[in-house]
Design an enzyme around this catalytic site. Structure first.
Site, PDB file in Angstrom:
ATOM      1  CG  ASP A   1      36.156  47.839  45.508  1.00  0.00           C
ATOM      2  OD1 ASP A   1      34.995  48.218  45.266  1.00  0.00           O
ATOM      3  OD2 ASP A   1      37.161  48.359  44.986  1.00  0.00           O
ATOM      4  CE  LYS A   2      30.117  40.673  47.690  1.00  0.00           C
ATOM      5  NZ  LYS A   2      30.245  39.257  47.302  1.00  0.00           N
TER       6      LYS A   2
ATOM      7  CG  ASN B   1      37.144  36.889  42.689  1.00  0.00           C
ATOM      8  OD1 ASN B   1      36.120  36.414  42.223  1.00  0.00           O
ATOM      9  ND2 ASN B   1      37.804  36.336  43.698  1.00  0.00           N
TER      10      ASN B   1
ATOM     11  N   GLY C   1      37.397  34.669  58.878  1.00  0.00           N
ATOM     12  CA  GLY C   1      38.000  35.222  60.087  1.00  0.00           C
ATOM     13  C   GLY C   1      38.794  34.177  60.856  1.00  0.00           C
TER      14      GLY C   1
ATOM     15  CE  LYS D   1      38.891  33.571  47.645  1.00  0.00           C
ATOM     16  NZ  LYS D   1      38.497  34.955  47.972  1.00  0.00           N
TER      17      LYS D   1
ATOM     18  CG  MET E   1      27.661  38.740  51.089  1.00  0.00           C
ATOM     19  SD  MET E   1      26.607  39.725  52.131  1.00  0.00           S
ATOM     20  CE  MET E   1      26.486  41.232  51.203  1.00  0.00           C
ATOM     21  N   GLY E   2      25.888  35.800  48.158  1.00  0.00           N
ATOM     22  CA  GLY E   2      25.413  35.249  46.873  1.00  0.00           C
ATOM     23  C   GLY E   2      25.757  36.109  45.676  1.00  0.00           C
ATOM     24  CG  PHE E   3      28.816  35.578  43.271  1.00  0.00           C
ATOM     25  CD1 PHE E   3      29.846  35.714  44.203  1.00  0.00           C
ATOM     26  CD2 PHE E   3      28.907  34.541  42.340  1.00  0.00           C
ATOM     27  CE1 PHE E   3      30.927  34.841  44.198  1.00  0.00           C
ATOM     28  CE2 PHE E   3      29.986  33.672  42.332  1.00  0.00           C
ATOM     29  CZ  PHE E   3      30.994  33.824  43.266  1.00  0.00           C
TER      30      PHE E   3
ATOM     31  CG  ASN F   1      35.106  32.848  43.662  1.00  0.00           C
ATOM     32  OD1 ASN F   1      35.387  31.799  44.233  1.00  0.00           O
ATOM     33  ND2 ASN F   1      34.223  33.704  44.152  1.00  0.00           N
TER      34      ASN F   1
ATOM     35  CB  ALA G   1      37.429  38.633  46.178  1.00  0.00           C
TER      36      ALA G   1
HETATM   37  C1  LIG Z   1      31.218  39.495  53.293  1.00  0.00           C
HETATM   38  C2  LIG Z   1      32.160  38.671  52.480  1.00  0.00           C
HETATM   39  C3  LIG Z   1      31.996  38.611  51.099  1.00  0.00           C
HETATM   40  C4  LIG Z   1      32.874  37.858  50.322  1.00  0.00           C
HETATM   41  N1  LIG Z   1      32.705  37.828  48.967  1.00  0.00           N
HETATM   42  C5  LIG Z   1      33.601  37.167  48.187  1.00  0.00           C
HETATM   43  C6  LIG Z   1      33.489  37.182  46.770  1.00  0.00           C
HETATM   44  O1  LIG Z   1      32.605  37.833  46.200  1.00  0.00           O
HETATM   45  N2  LIG Z   1      34.384  36.471  46.057  1.00  0.00           N
HETATM   46  C7  LIG Z   1      35.394  35.754  46.640  1.00  0.00           C
HETATM   47  O2  LIG Z   1      36.206  35.142  45.939  1.00  0.00           O
HETATM   48  N3  LIG Z   1      35.533  35.728  47.982  1.00  0.00           N
HETATM   49  C8  LIG Z   1      34.659  36.425  48.765  1.00  0.00           C
HETATM   50  N4  LIG Z   1      34.812  36.398  50.129  1.00  0.00           N
HETATM   51  C9  LIG Z   1      35.882  35.565  50.729  1.00  0.00           C
HETATM   52  C10 LIG Z   1      37.149  36.361  51.046  1.00  0.00           C
HETATM   53  O3  LIG Z   1      37.734  36.865  49.869  1.00  0.00           O
HETATM   54  C11 LIG Z   1      38.177  35.478  51.778  1.00  0.00           C
HETATM   55  O4  LIG Z   1      38.547  34.406  50.931  1.00  0.00           O
HETATM   56  C12 LIG Z   1      37.636  34.899  53.078  1.00  0.00           C
HETATM   57  O5  LIG Z   1      36.815  35.835  53.732  1.00  0.00           O
HETATM   58  C13 LIG Z   1      38.751  34.477  54.041  1.00  0.00           C
HETATM   59  O6  LIG Z   1      39.551  35.581  54.418  1.00  0.00           O
HETATM   60  P1  LIG Z   1      39.352  36.384  55.824  1.00  0.00           P
HETATM   61  O7  LIG Z   1      39.276  35.326  56.891  1.00  0.00           O
HETATM   62  O8  LIG Z   1      40.553  37.270  55.926  1.00  0.00           O
HETATM   63  O9  LIG Z   1      38.091  37.158  55.690  1.00  0.00           O
HETATM   64  C14 LIG Z   1      33.939  37.145  50.938  1.00  0.00           C
HETATM   65  C15 LIG Z   1      34.095  37.225  52.326  1.00  0.00           C
HETATM   66  C16 LIG Z   1      33.240  37.957  53.100  1.00  0.00           C
HETATM   67  C17 LIG Z   1      33.448  38.024  54.588  1.00  0.00           C
END
Ligand SMILES: Cc1cc2nc3c(=O)[nH]c(=O)nc-3n(C[C@H](O)[C@H](O)[C@H](O)COP(=O)(O)O)c2cc1C
Length: 361
Positions: free
Chosen positions: A64-65, A142, A272, A216, A112-114, A173, A61
């Site tokens: 693609d918000k 999500n 990351g 989540k 970002m803050g949703f 979430n 998530a």
């Molecule tokens: C820019 C950004 C925005 C994210 N926004 C959301 C979100 O809206 N909802 C959510 O459940 N997780 C969000 N995540 C978390 C990711 O879904 C994921 O759990 C987290 O980045 C760890 O995976 P990665 O290390 O492969 O990025 C966001 C992550 C990033 C980097």
């Protein structure tokens, strides 16, 4: 995919990260996304949550918000795509800058803050899924809560009522670090109220069945939290309330060995590579405590086939990623699937499902 590596990626890397993300979404919407060359190897297919996934690698998530590009993202070879987080009402999110790269660490910090266009817009975008002649990827939706909402359970209920018809699965979430008070909803009392609201609002999805619900969670849980949530998931599953867990969201901790010190102090969630070890340990703990009976989605720091395989062996039935895709581009998906297949074959597994939780045996 070549075009991406030689021209697009170096160009995007020089832009402010949020602008790069916006341009990427726009390009994907305009049909500039690459298409995976091959069909998935059947050994990578896995049946979980009542669905047949062509491969276990999905988009996490946050990319693609607004559910704008789940079609093109599916076509790059991902087995499933999770859209959101979507809140009932549109909201702007936090002031910019709110997204920071840590390239030396292959990491990102976001607060970002949703930011999203709200459930009504997401619904219109997801309605395009109604054309069953073009099946496309499995899509998870999500859900989050609005920043100013006082009634969290009502928000998740509203999101469910508006979007569950177009969701192959739903995600509650409660683990983003950038909405005040959100992570407190991981307490089992709060969570039960939310999940009951979701259950009451659920409608059958496109396949005619009620979509499964996953929760989540954060990587920053104590052992006690993990024990409580595991017990909650086990009883929740018996009562048809919870179908799985996604482990994990971003971390508010900052590992000591981060190299990009200047950026490391920014507030927000770290994702990351530096998240891999912790999120995988929490995943392992959840698998152990739920005795492999609750489907788990492993996410956090996956950037290779070896990483995906490690999550699966630790207990994940499905794996997601986001940050590594932003650094490496869409060709990474094929590399991960190829190396994942090679790793499971070399361990003697004939299908990926047999490797789930292998570390525990
Ligand atoms: C820019 C950004 C925005 C994210 N926004 C959301 C979100 O809206 N909802 C959510 O459940 N997780 C969000 N995540 C978390 C990711 O879904 C994921 O759990 C987290 O980045 C760890 O995976 P990665 O290390 O492969 O990025 C966001 C992550 C990033 C980097």
């Amino acid at each position: 995919m070549m075009l991406f590596d030689t021209i697009i990626r170096p160009f995007l890397a020089r832009l402010d990260p949020e602008t790069a993300h916006r341009l990427t979404i726009r390009a994907l919407k305009s049909g500039f996304g690459p298409t995976a060359a091959d069909q998935d190897d059947p050994r990578l297919a896995i049946r979980v949550l009542g669905m047949e996934f062509p491969n276990p690698i999905g988009l996490a998530a946050g990319f693609d918000k607004n559910a704008e590009v789940y079609g093109p993202m599916g076509r790059i070879g991902l087995g499933f795509v999770e859209v959101g987080s979507i809140t009932p009402l549109a909201q702007p999110g936090n002031p910019r800058p709110r997204l920071f790269r840590l390239p030396a660490d292959r990491a990102v910090i976001n607060r970002m803050g949703f930011n999203n266009d709200g459930a009504e817009t997401a619904r219109m975008n997801l309605e395009r899924r109604g054309d069953r002649s073009k099946p496309g990827a499995i899509v998870g939706v999500n859900l989050g809560k609005n920043k100013t909402s006082e009634d969290a359970a009502a928000d998740y209920g509203t999101g469910t009522a508006k979007l569950s018809e177009f969701a192959d699965y739903l995600v509650v979430n409660v683990s983003s670090p950038n909405t005040p008070g959100l992570r407190a909803l991981q307490s089992t009392d709060e969570l039960l109220r939310i999940i009951e609201a979701v259950k009451a609002a659920k409608k059958p999805g496109l396949s005619g069945v009620l979509p499964p619900v996953l929760v989540k969670v954060a990587p920053d849980l104590t052992d006690e939290d993990i024990a409580d949530l595991s017990a909650f998931a086990l009883t929740g599953q018996e009562h048809g309330l919870v179908d799985g867990l996604i482990v994990s969201n971003t971390t508010i901790t900052r590992p000591d060995d981060l190299k990009d010190k200047a950026v490391a102090g920014e507030a927000g969630g770290l994702s990351g590579r530096p998240l891999f070890a912790r999120s995988t340990e929490v995943l392992r703990d959840f698998y152990r405590r739920t005795e492999g009976r609750v489907p788990l989605v492993g996410v956090g720091g996956v950037s290779s086939g070896a990483d995906a395989y490690a999550k699966i062996r630790a207990g994940a039935s499905l794996v997601q990623l986001y940050t590594a895709l932003a650094y490496d581009g869409p060709a990474l998906v094929a590399t991960i699937k190829r190396d994942l297949l090679a790793a499971m074959v070399s361990d003697g597994f004939t299908r990926i499902g047999s490797a789930v939780g292998a570390d525990h045996r």
